[in-house]
Design an enzyme around this catalytic site. Structure first.
Site, PDB file in Angstrom:
ATOM      1  N   LYS A   1      20.172  -2.844   5.222  1.00  0.00           N
ATOM      2  CA  LYS A   1      19.361  -1.701   6.024  1.00  0.00           C
ATOM      3  C   LYS A   1      19.906  -1.670   7.503  1.00  0.00           C
ATOM      4  O   LYS A   1      19.910  -0.599   7.975  1.00  0.00           O
ATOM      5  CB  LYS A   1      17.787  -1.930   5.882  1.00  0.00           C
ATOM      6  CG  LYS A   1      16.750  -1.117   6.678  1.00  0.00           C
ATOM      7  CD  LYS A   1      16.991   0.273   6.419  1.00  0.00           C
ATOM      8  CE  LYS A   1      16.277   1.146   7.570  1.00  0.00           C
ATOM      9  NZ  LYS A   1      16.226   2.428   7.501  1.00  0.00           N
TER      10      LYS A   1
ATOM     11  N   LYS B   1      13.736  -1.168  17.842  1.00  0.00           N
ATOM     12  CA  LYS B   1      13.588  -2.284  16.865  1.00  0.00           C
ATOM     13  C   LYS B   1      14.822  -2.604  15.972  1.00  0.00           C
ATOM     14  O   LYS B   1      15.270  -3.606  15.598  1.00  0.00           O
ATOM     15  CB  LYS B   1      12.340  -1.970  15.853  1.00  0.00           C
ATOM     16  CG  LYS B   1      11.865  -2.975  14.725  1.00  0.00           C
ATOM     17  CD  LYS B   1      10.767  -2.696  14.181  1.00  0.00           C
ATOM     18  CE  LYS B   1      10.680  -1.492  13.074  1.00  0.00           C
ATOM     19  NZ  LYS B   1      11.170  -1.645  11.921  1.00  0.00           N
TER      20      LYS B   1
HETATM   21  P1  NAD Z   1       4.478   4.821  11.452  1.00  0.00           P
HETATM   22  O1  NAD Z   1       4.082   4.245  12.588  1.00  0.00           O
HETATM   23  O2  NAD Z   1       4.371   6.382  11.507  1.00  0.00           O
HETATM   24  O3  NAD Z   1       3.441   3.929  10.355  1.00  0.00           O
HETATM   25  C1  NAD Z   1       2.823   2.874  10.214  1.00  0.00           C
HETATM   26  C2  NAD Z   1       1.297   2.874   9.744  1.00  0.00           C
HETATM   27  O4  NAD Z   1       1.096   1.375   9.367  1.00  0.00           O
HETATM   28  C3  NAD Z   1       0.424   3.787  10.500  1.00  0.00           C
HETATM   29  O5  NAD Z   1      -0.250   4.768   9.653  1.00  0.00           O
HETATM   30  C4  NAD Z   1      -0.262   2.785  10.950  1.00  0.00           C
HETATM   31  O6  NAD Z   1      -1.780   2.954  11.241  1.00  0.00           O
HETATM   32  C5  NAD Z   1      -0.328   1.501   9.853  1.00  0.00           C
HETATM   33  N1  NAD Z   1      -0.499   0.160  10.356  1.00  0.00           N
HETATM   34  C6  NAD Z   1      -0.316  -0.539  11.534  1.00  0.00           C
HETATM   35  N2  NAD Z   1      -0.656  -1.820  11.317  1.00  0.00           N
HETATM   36  C7  NAD Z   1      -1.260  -1.930  10.235  1.00  0.00           C
HETATM   37  C8  NAD Z   1      -1.931  -3.032   9.753  1.00  0.00           C
HETATM   38  N3  NAD Z   1      -2.090  -4.196  10.295  1.00  0.00           N
HETATM   39  N4  NAD Z   1      -2.578  -2.581   8.566  1.00  0.00           N
HETATM   40  C9  NAD Z   1      -2.581  -1.638   8.027  1.00  0.00           C
HETATM   41  N5  NAD Z   1      -1.968  -0.556   8.483  1.00  0.00           N
HETATM   42  C10 NAD Z   1      -1.296  -0.724   9.646  1.00  0.00           C
HETATM   43  O7  NAD Z   1       5.693   4.238  10.993  1.00  0.00           O
HETATM   44  P2  NAD Z   1       6.868   4.948   9.987  1.00  0.00           P
HETATM   45  O8  NAD Z   1       7.737   5.731  10.942  1.00  0.00           O
HETATM   46  O9  NAD Z   1       6.095   5.414   8.816  1.00  0.00           O
HETATM   47  O10 NAD Z   1       7.677   3.688   9.606  1.00  0.00           O
HETATM   48  C11 NAD Z   1       7.341   2.395   8.819  1.00  0.00           C
HETATM   49  C12 NAD Z   1       8.426   1.665   8.547  1.00  0.00           C
HETATM   50  O11 NAD Z   1       9.413   2.334   7.906  1.00  0.00           O
HETATM   51  C13 NAD Z   1       9.052   0.952   9.806  1.00  0.00           C
HETATM   52  O12 NAD Z   1       9.377  -0.343   9.602  1.00  0.00           O
HETATM   53  C14 NAD Z   1       9.987   1.910   9.940  1.00  0.00           C
HETATM   54  O13 NAD Z   1      11.284   0.939  10.690  1.00  0.00           O
HETATM   55  C15 NAD Z   1      10.792   2.232   8.591  1.00  0.00           C
HETATM   56  N6  NAD Z   1      11.397   3.201   8.508  1.00  0.00           N
HETATM   57  C16 NAD Z   1      10.955   4.535   9.200  1.00  0.00           C
HETATM   58  C17 NAD Z   1      11.713   5.776   8.868  1.00  0.00           C
HETATM   59  C18 NAD Z   1      11.370   7.171   9.653  1.00  0.00           C
HETATM   60  O14 NAD Z   1      12.282   7.897   9.591  1.00  0.00           O
HETATM   61  N7  NAD Z   1      10.318   7.139  10.024  1.00  0.00           N
HETATM   62  C19 NAD Z   1      12.878   5.649   8.034  1.00  0.00           C
HETATM   63  C20 NAD Z   1      13.139   4.697   7.555  1.00  0.00           C
HETATM   64  C21 NAD Z   1      12.536   3.491   7.623  1.00  0.00           C
END
Ligand code: NAD
Length: 302
Positions: free
Chosen positions: A169, A238
């Site tokens: 990744k 990150k």
């Molecule tokens: P985001 O910030 O939109 O979502 C994260 C969610 O986790 C939020 O709803 C938050 O309230 C929740 N959260 C945080 N701490 C928590 C806890 N302790 N317990 C329960 N819930 C908790 O982030 P995202 O964009 O959805 O990304 C999530 C993951 O996916 C990351 O690791 C990111 O690098 C990866 N990712 C994101 C994308 C993208 O395009 N957004 C693409 C590929 C991978």
């Protein structure tokens, strides 16, 4: 299949919704109550903590925004590790191979299998079920969760070694991060010389410069200056930092990655962690004294 799902953000919400629509029974948790309520309205069971999810389901998926969040949710007090029913923890987040291996080691002590399953393809891919889903962990457990993961995208088995899907990744996201800033520099150069950025993007997309930034990010979020692609700068940085750490821990010093890393540190400083990562072009525009796209096409900054 009964599935627990923790972290219902930009990626987690559409992935969880797809799983419900495919007929899986979901038990969900997020620290934001409104996210849980939205999924409960679609038929999910609401849980009160990661432990509560893990008390009710053998398979628990998570999509969380930081290494610390994954560590705490998986192994902290009130975490998945304390659950009565849980057999496997599938982390869809990007945490890097070292954190994945650390979580793997801690969960193994309670006989919980950890599966890395970082995804690529953005919010659009999560909504359409077209993500690249990179999986590493014990093969039998990976096979068991494959039908569920197949609902969110195309599943690639990377290996049994803990963290190897994370390395995959990071290689992918280093390229995505590079495409974003390299395309920004190319287009800013053209606009500075008086070229039309829309024509530039059309040419690049018909030529050998084609990449995911020119194909998706520029037409949708940069040229219209909406900067709303759905991936935060903080998350991109990150991933870039994790990729650099990964290279360093392998004894590698990579010229392009280091330059890309320096540029993303400028971007997060100037645009903030909450900005959309397509705002990466703004400091590059500022340094060149031009604006790309918008109503006027490309023009000199006032
Ligand atoms: P985001 O910030 O939109 O979502 C994260 C969610 O986790 C939020 O709803 C938050 O309230 C929740 N959260 C945080 N701490 C928590 C806890 N302790 N317990 C329960 N819930 C908790 O982030 P995202 O964009 O959805 O990304 C999530 C993951 O996916 C990351 O690791 C990111 O690098 C990866 N990712 C994101 C994308 C993208 O395009 N957004 C693409 C590929 C991978």
């Amino acid at each position: 299949m009964e599935i627990g799902f923790i972290g219902l953000g930009k990626m987690g919400f559409p992935m969880a919704r797809r799983l419900i629509e495919a007929g899986h029974q979901l038990t969900v948790f997020d620290t934001r109550k409104e996210a849980v309520d939205r999924l409960a309205a679609l038929g999910a069971q609401a849980a009160s903590s990661p432990k509560d999810v893990a008390d009710r389901c053998e398979t628990v998926l998570a999509s969380l925004p930081s290494l610390q969040a994954s560590l705490e949710v998986a192994t902290g007090t009130g975490g998945v590790i304390e659950g009565k029913r849980v057999r496997r923890f599938v982390d869809l987040s990007t945490v890097g191979s070292h954190m994945a291996a650390r979580i793997h080691g801690l969960l193994a002590k309670q006989n919980i299998v950890q599966i890395d399953s970082p995804v690529s393809g953005g919010v659009g891919g999560a909504e359409k079920g077209t993500l690249a889903v990179m999986v590493s962990g014990p093969r039998a457990d990976c096979e068991l969760v494959k039908p569920a993961l197949g609902v969110i995208g195309k599943v690639f088995f990377i290996g049994e070694k803990p963290g190897s899907a994370q390395t995959m990744k990071l290689a992918n996201n280093f390229l995505s991060a590079t495409a974003m800033v390299a395309t920004s520099e190319a287009v800013v150069m053209g606009v500075k010389a008086g070229l039309d950025p829309s024509i530039m993007i059309d040419v690049i997309n018909a030529g050998s410069g084609l990449n995911t930034a020119s194909r998706d990010k520029f037409p949708r979020s940069v040229l219209p200056r909406t900067f709303d692609f759905g991936f935060a700068t903080g998350l991109m940085v990150k991933d870039v930092r994790l990729a650099l750490e990964e290279m360093k821990s392998l004894g590698l010093s990579m010229e392009v990655a280091e330059a890309v890393g320096r540029l993303w540190e400028v971007i997060i400083r100037e645009e903030g962690a909450e900005s959309d990562f397509t705002a990466a072009i703004k400091p590059i525009e500022k340094a060149a004294g031009v604006v790309v796209g918008g109503a006027k096409g490309g023009h000199a900054a006032k």
